[in-house]
Design a protein around this motif. Structure first.
Motif, PDB file in Angstrom:
ATOM      1  N   GLU A  43     129.261  -0.468   8.428  1.00  0.00           N
ATOM      2  CA  GLU A  43     129.511   0.695   7.566  1.00  0.00           C
ATOM      3  C   GLU A  43     130.570   1.607   8.182  1.00  0.00           C
ATOM      4  OE1 GLU A  43     128.395   1.340   4.498  1.00  0.00           O
ATOM      5  OE2 GLU A  43     127.447  -0.641   4.576  1.00  0.00           O
ATOM      6  N   ALA A  44     130.499   1.801   9.498  1.00  0.00           N
ATOM      7  CA  ALA A  44     131.483   2.646  10.171  1.00  0.00           C
ATOM      8  C   ALA A  44     132.867   2.002  10.118  1.00  0.00           C
ATOM      9  CB  ALA A  44     131.068   2.893  11.621  1.00  0.00           C
ATOM     10  N   ALA A  45     132.929   0.665  10.268  1.00  0.00           N
ATOM     11  CA  ALA A  45     134.217  -0.030  10.205  1.00  0.00           C
ATOM     12  C   ALA A  45     134.806   0.060   8.798  1.00  0.00           C
ATOM     13  CB  ALA A  45     134.048  -1.487  10.626  1.00  0.00           C
ATOM     14  N   ASN A  58     120.085  -4.013  12.453  1.00  0.00           N
ATOM     15  CA  ASN A  58     120.299  -2.640  11.971  1.00  0.00           C
ATOM     16  C   ASN A  58     121.538  -2.021  12.612  1.00  0.00           C
ATOM     17  OD1 ASN A  58     118.047  -2.739  10.344  1.00  0.00           O
ATOM     18  ND2 ASN A  58     116.708  -1.792  11.853  1.00  0.00           N
ATOM     19  N   ILE A  59     121.720  -2.267  13.896  1.00  0.00           N
ATOM     20  CA  ILE A  59     122.894  -1.730  14.583  1.00  0.00           C
ATOM     21  C   ILE A  59     124.165  -2.367  14.023  1.00  0.00           C
ATOM     22  CG2 ILE A  59     124.098  -1.680  16.818  1.00  0.00           C
ATOM     23  CD1 ILE A  59     121.275  -1.437  18.104  1.00  0.00           C
ATOM     24  N   LEU A  60     124.121  -3.687  13.765  1.00  0.00           N
ATOM     25  CA  LEU A  60     125.277  -4.354  13.176  1.00  0.00           C
ATOM     26  C   LEU A  60     125.616  -3.770  11.808  1.00  0.00           C
ATOM     27  CD1 LEU A  60     124.798  -8.118  14.086  1.00  0.00           C
ATOM     28  CD2 LEU A  60     126.743  -6.679  14.636  1.00  0.00           C
ATOM     29  N   ASP A  61     124.590  -3.494  10.993  1.00  0.00           N
ATOM     30  CA  ASP A  61     124.824  -2.903   9.669  1.00  0.00           C
ATOM     31  C   ASP A  61     125.482  -1.536   9.792  1.00  0.00           C
ATOM     32  OD1 ASP A  61     123.788  -5.116   8.393  1.00  0.00           O
ATOM     33  OD2 ASP A  61     121.767  -4.257   8.193  1.00  0.00           O
ATOM     34  N   LEU A  87     137.812  -5.314  12.885  1.00  0.00           N
ATOM     35  CA  LEU A  87     136.458  -5.094  13.399  1.00  0.00           C
ATOM     36  C   LEU A  87     135.419  -5.537  12.383  1.00  0.00           C
ATOM     37  CD1 LEU A  87     134.516  -4.012  15.524  1.00  0.00           C
ATOM     38  CD2 LEU A  87     134.807  -1.731  14.539  1.00  0.00           C
ATOM     39  N   LEU A  88     135.685  -5.301  11.102  1.00  0.00           N
ATOM     40  CA  LEU A  88     134.750  -5.700  10.058  1.00  0.00           C
ATOM     41  C   LEU A  88     134.580  -7.222  10.036  1.00  0.00           C
ATOM     42  CD1 LEU A  88     132.954  -4.611   7.857  1.00  0.00           C
ATOM     43  CD2 LEU A  88     134.870  -4.758   6.288  1.00  0.00           C
TER      44      LEU A  88
END
Length: 123
Positions: free
Chosen positions: A100-102, A93-96, A110-111
């Motif tokens: 999204e932020a990247a 979940n944190i990776l997702d 970063l993506l």
């Protein structure tokens, strides 16, 4: 008790708490020391273990001796496998969210790194 802070004098009254002594907890320098509890908090009672709770009297009086001697509720704790699954789900979940932020910032480097990490975690 009279105190001074940066030249200002004031009086501080330490509130007294009525304490009761519980069971012996250990020894320190050859002397026994006990747990101490405030009087308004009940002293914990020894039980058959961390998962044992006493039956209520209304349930114990039904004539069924086996049911009366069994614990009322048994608290189950998560297993190592359950904790690992929850931990992995939280990381995914944190990776997702980070992906999204990247994307929102347009940070392609970063993506790509987050995509690689996501594949390694098998999210």
């Amino acid at each position: 008790m009279k105190l001074t802070y940066r030249g200002a004098n004031y009086e501080y009254d330490i509130p007294t708490v009525d304490m009761i002594e519980g069971e012996v907890a250990g020894k320190y320098r050859g002397q026994n020391w006990n747990y101490r509890y405030p009087r308004h908090i009940p002293v914990p009672q020894k039980s058959g273990g961390p998962n044992y709770t006493k039956k209520q009297d209304s349930q114990a009086g039904d004539g069924n001796l086996a049911a009366a001697s069994a614990p009322a509720t048994v608290k189950s704790y998560p297993t190592v496998v359950d904790v690992a699954q929850v931990h992995r789900a939280n990381i995914c979940n944190i990776l997702d969210r980070r992906k999204e932020a990247a994307k929102a910032k347009g940070d392609e480097r970063l993506l790509r790194l987050l995509e690689i990490e996501s594949r390694q975690m098998v999210c």
